[in-house]
Scaffold this active site. Structure first.
Site, PDB file in Angstrom:
ATOM      1  N   ASP A  35      37.069  43.130  32.207  1.00 16.40           N
ATOM      2  CA  ASP A  35      35.966  42.808  33.328  1.00 16.40           C
ATOM      3  C   ASP A  35      36.437  41.903  33.292  1.00 16.40           C
ATOM      4  O   ASP A  35      35.629  41.301  32.785  1.00 16.40           O
ATOM      5  CB  ASP A  35      34.708  43.900  32.439  1.00 16.40           C
ATOM      6  CG  ASP A  35      34.010  43.795  33.010  1.00 16.40           C
ATOM      7  OD1 ASP A  35      33.467  44.568  33.903  1.00 16.40           O
ATOM      8  OD2 ASP A  35      33.061  42.401  33.630  1.00 16.40           O
ATOM      9  N   ASP A  87      36.017  39.121  46.702  1.00 18.45           N
ATOM     10  CA  ASP A  87      37.419  40.141  46.822  1.00 18.45           C
ATOM     11  C   ASP A  87      38.312  39.103  47.133  1.00 18.45           C
ATOM     12  O   ASP A  87      39.500  40.095  46.684  1.00 18.45           O
ATOM     13  CB  ASP A  87      36.725  40.531  48.610  1.00 18.45           C
ATOM     14  CG  ASP A  87      36.033  41.558  48.576  1.00 18.45           C
ATOM     15  OD1 ASP A  87      35.022  41.974  47.906  1.00 18.45           O
ATOM     16  OD2 ASP A  87      35.471  41.411  49.664  1.00 18.45           O
ATOM     17  N   GLU A 108      34.805  45.316  39.253  1.00 19.02           N
ATOM     18  CA  GLU A 108      35.757  44.321  38.399  1.00 19.02           C
ATOM     19  C   GLU A 108      36.761  44.920  37.930  1.00 19.02           C
ATOM     20  O   GLU A 108      36.536  43.876  36.476  1.00 19.02           O
ATOM     21  CB  GLU A 108      34.709  43.121  38.188  1.00 19.02           C
ATOM     22  CG  GLU A 108      33.478  43.223  37.119  1.00 19.02           C
ATOM     23  CD  GLU A 108      31.923  43.693  37.979  1.00 19.02           C
ATOM     24  OE1 GLU A 108      31.331  43.875  36.950  1.00 19.02           O
ATOM     25  OE2 GLU A 108      32.090  44.565  39.379  1.00 19.02           O
ATOM     26  N   ARG A 111      44.646  36.003  30.917  1.00 16.42           N
ATOM     27  CA  ARG A 111      43.304  35.287  30.391  1.00 16.42           C
ATOM     28  C   ARG A 111      43.774  34.488  31.021  1.00 16.42           C
ATOM     29  O   ARG A 111      43.428  33.365  32.090  1.00 16.42           O
ATOM     30  CB  ARG A 111      43.008  35.621  29.087  1.00 16.42           C
ATOM     31  CG  ARG A 111      42.701  36.839  28.878  1.00 16.42           C
ATOM     32  CD  ARG A 111      41.801  36.216  27.233  1.00 16.42           C
ATOM     33  NE  ARG A 111      41.025  35.626  26.991  1.00 16.42           N
ATOM     34  CZ  ARG A 111      40.838  35.026  25.629  1.00 16.42           C
ATOM     35  NH1 ARG A 111      41.412  35.698  24.617  1.00 16.42           N
ATOM     36  NH2 ARG A 111      39.790  33.491  25.915  1.00 16.42           N
TER      37      ARG A 111
END
Length: 482
Positions: free
Chosen positions: A357, A374, A400, A422
């Protein structure tokens, strides 16, 4: 004169000229009047060609040259008939008349080429079917009766050139009508001019130029074609002959289907008409035409089948793919999870799943706008996909949130992959993730729930981290995360 009025004046004047011509007595004045109407159509075509230039201008110039050719033939015939007092065949006038067809056909094919779209194979096959079907009655009624009875081979070739030129012109017109593009008033007027010209040729060849009821009614279709030609050229929409239609290439309309059906039935219809009327059967022409039409119809059916298959594949892709990110959607995720469960149980391999998320996505949206949000979602999906292995699958779960399925990976390996993701997150954004290892018994919904709870724990712990799920299955979180 204003362009919006010029075409109306030309059309009205042409119709008056048509009535005057029919009432004029036979003589050089009537023939000169006839030729002047053709030259007026040529003048209108050249006028619009000079104004428009480009492809459309070239097409109008070619049509103007065709009209000049036929008007030249008319003037030459005026000389033969009323001054020299001869009736030569063939003569240079025939060459002038025949020059009309290649010029006009070239213009029609030029317009068709620039109006068509890449998915035009079906339209090409349709035009081939119509042309092949209409060629049969042309052969039976116009071409075959003109074979033989001429003094020389050259005379024979000139006599056959007229119906054969009609076939070529007809093929160009059918090709133009089969492709997509806007049906502007000028386009419709031009189509009517071609049909009138072909009608005049059929009447002239069939009657050998004889008058009907003492009137030159056989000439009226030619005059009408010249009037319609000039009107089409002067109409304001003459510049829009290459305009595309909002409907694109027609897939297969009812009108098109009925037209093709009628054309295909011309072959057996011709044979039936000859049997009923007692005429000599055109066995070979009907046989050859039927075989050609059969091959073309099968090719058209094959093209339709391929298009349906392509559309089915596209619909299936849309049903399985998230429209924004291009990632598999939730439906695809459920199906993939079922397959991975079966594989992990069969092979005894580990199966990890992570719920991912983006952190503070609502704040990002409120600050930068929904379009930027977006772009962040699509950019993150692309960047994360680049670091995945061959068996890993990233799917959009909603909003998301994303789900990462990692078959064959142990938790430590899965954490390393999430760390790489990440680091690849764009626009200096971060994400939190909950990681769960399948325990070999739980349902997919339970595994997703444990990963979701671990994600909630990662949010509570400060975000921008990965938290492993415990083996226990507590209840759902009590508040939303961002």
């Amino acid at each position: 004169m204003d362009g919006s009025r010029a075409w109306r004046v030309f059309l009205l004047g042409g119709l008056v000229a048509l009535g005057v011509y029919v009432l004029l007595p036979y003589g050089p004045f009537r023939d000169a009047f006839y030729a002047s109407v053709g030259l007026s159509g040529a003048a209108a075509s050249f006028l619009v060609a000079a104004r428009l230039r480009g492809t459309v201008g070239l097409a109008w110039a070619l049509m103007g040259l065709g009209l000049v050719g036929t008007a030249t033939g008319d003037l030459m015939w005026l000389y033969y008939d009323h001054i020299a007092g001869v009736d030569p065949f063939p003569s240079p006038a025939d060459i002038a008349y025949l020059l009309q067809y290649p010029f006009v056909t070239a213009a029609l094919l030029l317009l068709a080429r620039h109006r068509r779209t890449p998915g035009d194979r079906g339209a090409l096959l349709d035009s081939a079917i119509v042309t092949a079907g209409l060629l049969l009655p042309y052969w039976v009624l116009l071409i075959d009766p003109n074979i033989g009875g001429h003094e020389s081979t050259f005379d024979q070739l000139v006599a056959l050139a007229y119906p054969l030129a009609d076939v070529v012109l007809l093929a160009g017109l059918v090709r133009l009508l089969s492709v997509s593009g806007a049906r502007t008033p000028s386009f419709r007027l031009l189509t009517l001019a071609m049909i009138s010209l072909l009608t005049g040729d059929v009447i002239f060849i069939s009657t050998e130029g004889a008058e009907v009821f003492g009137l030159p009614l056989g000439d009226t279709p030619f005059l009408m074609s010249y009037v319609l030609w000039g009107t089409a050229a002067l109409h304001p929409s003459a510049q829009d002959l290459l305009s595309t239609s909002s409907d694109g290439v027609p897939f297969f309309t009812t009108r098109r289907l009925l037209t093709l059906m009628a054309v295909v039935l011309l072959a057996p219809g011709t044979m039936a008409a000859q049997l009923v009327s007692g005429f000599e059967l055109s066995a070979w022409p009907v046989t050859i035409t039927s075989a050609v039409l059969f091959v073309l119809v099968v090719a058209r059916m094959s093209d339709l089948l391929h298009r349906l298959q392509d559309q089915a594949r596209m619909l299936d892709e849309v049903a399985r793919t998230d429209t924004l990110t291009g990632l598999p959607n939730r439906r695809t995720l459920d199906a993939q999870l079922a397959r991975e469960y079966a594989r992990a149980e069969r092979d005894g391999t580990p199966l990890c799943l992570a719920m991912v998320d983006l952190d503070r996505f609502k704040l990002f949206n409120d600050t930068h706008g929904h379009q930027a949000g977006d772009l962040l979602l699509t950019g993150a999906a692309t960047a994360w996909s680049l670091v995945l292995g061959g068996q890993d699958m990233l799917a959009r779960y909603g909003g998301e949130e994303f789900v990462l399925v990692m078959p064959g990976r142990e938790p430590a390996d899965a954490e390393a992959l999430l760390a790489a993701m990440r680091a690849a997150t764009p626009q200096e954004q971060t994400f939190s993730a909950g990681l769960a290892l399948w325990d070999g018994r739980e349902r997919p919904s339970d595994l997703l729930h444990r990963a979701d709870l671990a994600l909630y724990a990662a949010k509570e712990a400060g975000r921008d981290r990965v938290v492993r799920a415990s083996g226990s299955r507590p209840g759902p979180p009590s508040r939303a995360r961002t």
